[in-house]
Design a protein around this motif. Structure first.
Motif, PDB file in Angstrom:
ATOM      1  N   GLU A 213      64.483 -81.410 -48.140  1.00 35.86           N
ATOM      2  CA  GLU A 213      65.607 -82.268 -48.048  1.00 35.86           C
ATOM      3  C   GLU A 213      64.991 -83.503 -47.792  1.00 35.86           C
ATOM      4  N   SER A 214      63.965 -83.288 -47.206  1.00 32.01           N
ATOM      5  CA  SER A 214      63.045 -84.977 -47.166  1.00 32.01           C
ATOM      6  C   SER A 214      62.831 -85.340 -48.016  1.00 32.01           C
ATOM      7  N   GLY A 215      61.615 -84.598 -49.394  1.00 29.55           N
ATOM      8  CA  GLY A 215      60.761 -84.303 -49.836  1.00 29.55           C
ATOM      9  C   GLY A 215      59.347 -83.578 -49.956  1.00 29.55           C
ATOM     10  N   ASP A 216      59.396 -83.280 -48.508  1.00 26.17           N
ATOM     11  CA  ASP A 216      57.674 -82.719 -48.158  1.00 26.17           C
ATOM     12  C   ASP A 216      57.323 -81.890 -48.134  1.00 26.17           C
ATOM     13  N   ARG A 217      57.300 -80.883 -49.361  1.00 25.58           N
ATOM     14  CA  ARG A 217      57.172 -79.589 -48.826  1.00 25.58           C
ATOM     15  C   ARG A 217      55.649 -79.128 -48.899  1.00 25.58           C
ATOM     16  N   GLU A 218      55.230 -80.701 -49.407  1.00 26.08           N
ATOM     17  CA  GLU A 218      53.367 -80.122 -49.033  1.00 26.08           C
ATOM     18  C   GLU A 218      53.210 -80.157 -46.781  1.00 26.08           C
ATOM     19  N   GLY A 219      54.217 -80.998 -46.988  1.00 27.29           N
ATOM     20  CA  GLY A 219      54.288 -80.594 -45.096  1.00 27.29           C
ATOM     21  C   GLY A 219      54.487 -79.611 -44.875  1.00 27.29           C
ATOM     22  N   TRP A 220      55.231 -79.016 -45.359  1.00 24.33           N
ATOM     23  CA  TRP A 220      55.406 -77.144 -44.844  1.00 24.33           C
ATOM     24  C   TRP A 220      54.269 -76.484 -45.262  1.00 24.33           C
ATOM     25  N   ASN A 221      53.508 -76.812 -46.882  1.00 19.54           N
ATOM     26  CA  ASN A 221      52.191 -76.216 -47.199  1.00 19.54           C
ATOM     27  C   ASN A 221      51.122 -76.607 -46.047  1.00 19.54           C
ATOM     28  N   ARG A 222      51.094 -77.042 -45.734  1.00 20.48           N
ATOM     29  CA  ARG A 222      50.064 -77.800 -44.885  1.00 20.48           C
ATOM     30  C   ARG A 222      50.042 -77.477 -43.648  1.00 20.48           C
ATOM     31  N   ALA A 223      51.136 -77.150 -43.230  1.00 18.78           N
ATOM     32  CA  ALA A 223      51.066 -76.471 -41.664  1.00 18.78           C
ATOM     33  C   ALA A 223      50.650 -74.789 -41.749  1.00 18.78           C
TER      34      ALA A 223
END
Length: 387
Positions: A213-223
């Motif tokens: 929803e936030s457009g932060d799929r990369e944040g999840w991948n980094r986590a």
């Protein structure tokens, strides 16, 4: 590079693999880096590949990826901060990053090429402190879930980690007594890391939709990258403190296990570039401290998981004259390939199956010739006649 080089590689494989690995027998030779660059460009332009991952620190690689996708930072700074092992000083790697940035300029995200490191935050002589990756994982979770769901505070982690120098001391490599990897604080840190990774898994139904929803799929991948790295790094430090005869082999295995986890996490199709010894399908061997070490490398692990979705092309060289590596004997794999005057070519590794060949011996420790007993376990051999 001859046009259609990538197509030649693909013709050796049953289909386009999710992960194509290009090994090298030594590090830092410009001719080998340029071969990799040429192959990657053709894979991108002709075969739909979008990711390159190399044997470099997975956390530092985020700096390079940020630059090639958005132009964040300057090239000089990226080459200094985005590579481990001194790889940023090599012209071939600089050329690669410049090309990737130029390719991405003006392209939408889904069409861009990406960069990743697949090594852990490790050097030959030492391993990193867990502080950076602990802070990153804890910070990601603290910003998204209730504090009561976390096993500790950031301050507790800092207190348990203590001085970074005790983790990064190069004397630990040869003196396990100097390691803090099995101290009471390190044992507690491993438990806390396990709890943080569990919290990340438990909150997946909340975190993935929020990232979309936030457009932060990369944040999840980094986590997820932080989670893999913190557990792997603490495991590596645990084995740094080991006093058994298997200590060095366990360290090699722990490092390659981290590599394999990073490779398996990459969305393909991707090209991986690293040492033949890390990417080959057969068990890896190396002499260190007078002992012969044997362990399963990253390529063997990934191949076991992916099957035909993993392709491996080993690189062989004829000469590295500035290192004292002269013309190979004709009854070696390299000698047979050297008989052709072509500077670069790809051949089917199966052509060497059943041949009675001798193993080449290198006068320089930094170069590892191909083992004729297992050479046919590669899908192909990329040969560079003169380095």
């Amino acid at each position: 590079m001859t046009a259609g080089y990538a197509a030649t590689v693909m013709d050796l494989l049953p289909g386009r693999p999710r992960l194509l690995a290009l090994g090298e027998p030594t590090h830092g030779e410009d001719a080998l880096l340029q071969l990799r660059n040429d192959l990657f460009r053709q894979l991108v332009e002709d075969e739909g590949y979008r990711t390159l991952t190399i044997e470099s620190d997975c956390l530092m690689g985020l700096v390079v990826d940020g630059y090639v996708t958005s132009g964040a930072g300057g090239l000089d700074d990226v080459m200094e901060r985005g590579f481990s092992h001194g790889w940023g000083a090599y012209q071939g790697n600089r050329d690669l990053v410049r090309w990737m940035r130029g390719y991405n300029d003006g392209r939408p995200g889904p069409e861009q090429v990406r960069f990743a490191g697949f090594d852990g935050p490790l050097e030959m002589a030492a391993a990193a402190s867990p502080r950076e990756v602990f802070a990153a994982l804890h910070g990601y979770l603290a910003a998204r879930v209730d504090a009561g769901l976390l096993p500790c505070t950031a301050a507790t982690l800092d207190e348990l980690i203590g001085e970074d120098g005790q983790w990064t001391d190069p004397a630990v490599m040869w003196d396990p007594a100097k390691s803090v990897g099995r101290s009471p604080d390190a044992v507690r840190l491993r438990l806390l890391a396990d709890e943080l990774v569990a919290a990340l898994d438990e909150q997946t139904p909340q975190l993935i939709p929020e990232s979309r929803e936030s457009g932060d799929r990369e944040g999840w991948n980094r986590a997820r990258l932080y989670a893999r790295t913190v557990t792997g790094l603490l495991r590596y430090h645990h084995w740094m403190a080991d006093t058994s005869p298997d200590r060095l082999a366990r360290l090699c295995a722990a490092r390659d296990s981290m590599m394999a986890a990073n490779l398996l996490a990459i969305e393909g199709p991707a090209l991986a570039h690293g040492h033949n010894g890390h990417l080959q399908r057969v068990r890896s061997e190396m002499r260190m401290g007078g002992a012969l070490l044997r362990w399963w490398g990253a390529g063997a692990i990934v191949s076991a998981h992916l099957g035909e979705q993993y392709g491996f092309v080993a690189t062989a060289v004829g000469t590295i004259r500035h290192r004292g590596v002269d013309v190979p004997a004709p009854d070696t794999v390299e000698g047979m390939l050297y008989a052709s005057p072509r500077q670069r070519r790809v051949v089917d590794a199966r052509r060497f199956a059943g041949l009675e060949l001798t193993a080449r011996h290198s006068p320089w420790f930094g170069y590892a010739p191909l083992d004729p007993a297992h050479v046919d376990r590669a899908d192909g051999i990329a040969f560079v006649r003169e380095c």
